[in-house]
Every structure is written in structure tokens, then in C-alpha cells.
Design a protein around this motif. Structure first.
Motif, PDB file in Angstrom:
ATOM      1  N   GLU A  60       0.823  -1.212   0.000  1.00  0.00           N
ATOM      2  CA  GLU A  60       0.000   0.000   0.000  1.00  0.00           C
ATOM      3  C   GLU A  60       0.855   1.260   0.000  1.00  0.00           C
ATOM      4  O   GLU A  60       0.536   2.243  -0.662  1.00  0.00           O
ATOM      5  N   SER A  64       0.778   4.166  -2.813  1.00  0.00           N
ATOM      6  CA  SER A  64       0.298   5.500  -2.422  1.00  0.00           C
ATOM      7  C   SER A  64       1.289   6.570  -2.858  1.00  0.00           C
ATOM      8  O   SER A  64       0.900   7.689  -3.183  1.00  0.00           O
ATOM      9  N   ALA A  68      -2.844   8.498  -6.955  1.00  0.00           N
ATOM     10  CA  ALA A  68      -4.184   7.905  -6.957  1.00  0.00           C
ATOM     11  C   ALA A  68      -4.620   7.425  -8.334  1.00  0.00           C
ATOM     12  O   ALA A  68      -5.481   6.561  -8.434  1.00  0.00           O
ATOM     13  N   ALA A  71      -4.771   3.641  -9.011  1.00  0.00           N
ATOM     14  CA  ALA A  71      -5.619   2.791  -8.172  1.00  0.00           C
ATOM     15  C   ALA A  71      -6.220   1.597  -8.924  1.00  0.00           C
ATOM     16  O   ALA A  71      -6.252   0.492  -8.382  1.00  0.00           O
TER      17      ALA A  71
END
Length: 150
Positions: A60, A64, A68, A71
Motif C-alpha cells: 500500500e 500511495s 491515486a 488505483a
């Protein structure tokens, strides 16, 4: 492919990662190879994800840092990385979802364009229709009835 310095669409990267995995690369190898092949900021972001995860950064955290916009790709690869699931079906489903979203956005934009063009086209065509269609008919009727125009 977009020009140098342009962002590569996520759908393109998703297709390339799926092809790299189908060719036999593991997830990190596919991300690294696709990042190198794409170049530019998009390629650097994917390459950084591969390097970070290989260096021990949690999945994660590595994604990150990439941003975004990645995603959908991260979500498609997560079951593969976390649970060892085969990524093919997940990548294909995500690709189809992105294509459907793009198609719906395109259809919406076309509909909005049609509405936005209706009034200007009407304002342009109405005077032309009057001059070319109605005015000659009025003149012909007036001359046929013997009415003097001048």
C-alpha cells in the motif's frame, strides 16, 4: 504511445502489465519492465513502485507514493500480490471496466456537445433558410398576384 513527458493512460499500462505477466514475468518484473518501456513520468512511477516493494516497502505504501491515478492497476494486482491469485482475470475485468467508463464518458460528452450546438446552429440556419427558402417564394407569389414591390 503519448509523447515524451505525457502521462500514459492507466488502461494502456494495465494492458502492458497483463501482457508482461502473460509472457512470464512476475508482478514486480512486469511493473519494472512496463515502467521502463513507457518512460516519462508514468514509467518512473511504475518503476518506483516495483523498486519500493522489492526494497521492502509495504504494498500500500509503495502504491500511495505513485499517486491515486494508478488505483485501478493497484486494485487489479493486489489479489495477486497479497493472496497469490492469478492476475489474468482481475486485469481483464479492470481493463473492461475502464473501457466501459471511457465509453460512457465519451457518449456523455457527445450528448452534451449536441445540446450545446443546437442553439448556435439554429441561429445560423434560420436566417439562411429564410433568405433561400421563404423569401423567394414570397417574391414569386407577390409577382404572380400582380403586387408591385417597388
Amino acid at each position: 504511445m503519448p509523447g515524451v513527458g505525457e502521462a500514459v493512460p492507466v488502461s494502456t499500462a494495465l494492458t502492458l502489465v497483463a501482457a508482461a505477466i502473460a509472457a512470464g514475468l512476475d508482478v514486480l518484473g512486469a511493473l519494472s519492465a512496463v515502467g521502463e518501456a513507457m518512460g516519462g513520468p508514468s514509467g518512473r512511477e511504475l518503476g518506483a513502485v516495483a523498486r519500493d516493494v522489492a526494497a521492502g516497502v509495504p504494498w500500500e505504501g509503495a502504491w500511495s507514493a505513485a499517486g491515486a491515478r494508478w488505483a485501478p492497476l493497484e486494485g487489479a494486482l493486489r489479489p495477486c500480490w497479497v493472496a497469490g491469485a492469478a492476475p489474468g482475470a482481475s486485469l481483464e475485468a479492470t481493463s473492461r471496466a475502464l473501457a466501459g467508463t471511457a465509453r460512457r464518458e465519451g457518449e456523455k460528452a457527445m450528448a452534451e456537445l449536441g445540446v450545446a450546438l443546437a442553439l448556435p446552429l439554429t441561429l445560423c440556419l434560420l436566417p439562411a433558410f429564410t433568405l433561400v427558402g421563404i423569401l423567394p417564394m414570397v417574391i414569386a407569389v407577390a409577382m404572380g398576384a400582380g403586387v408591385s414591390l417597388g
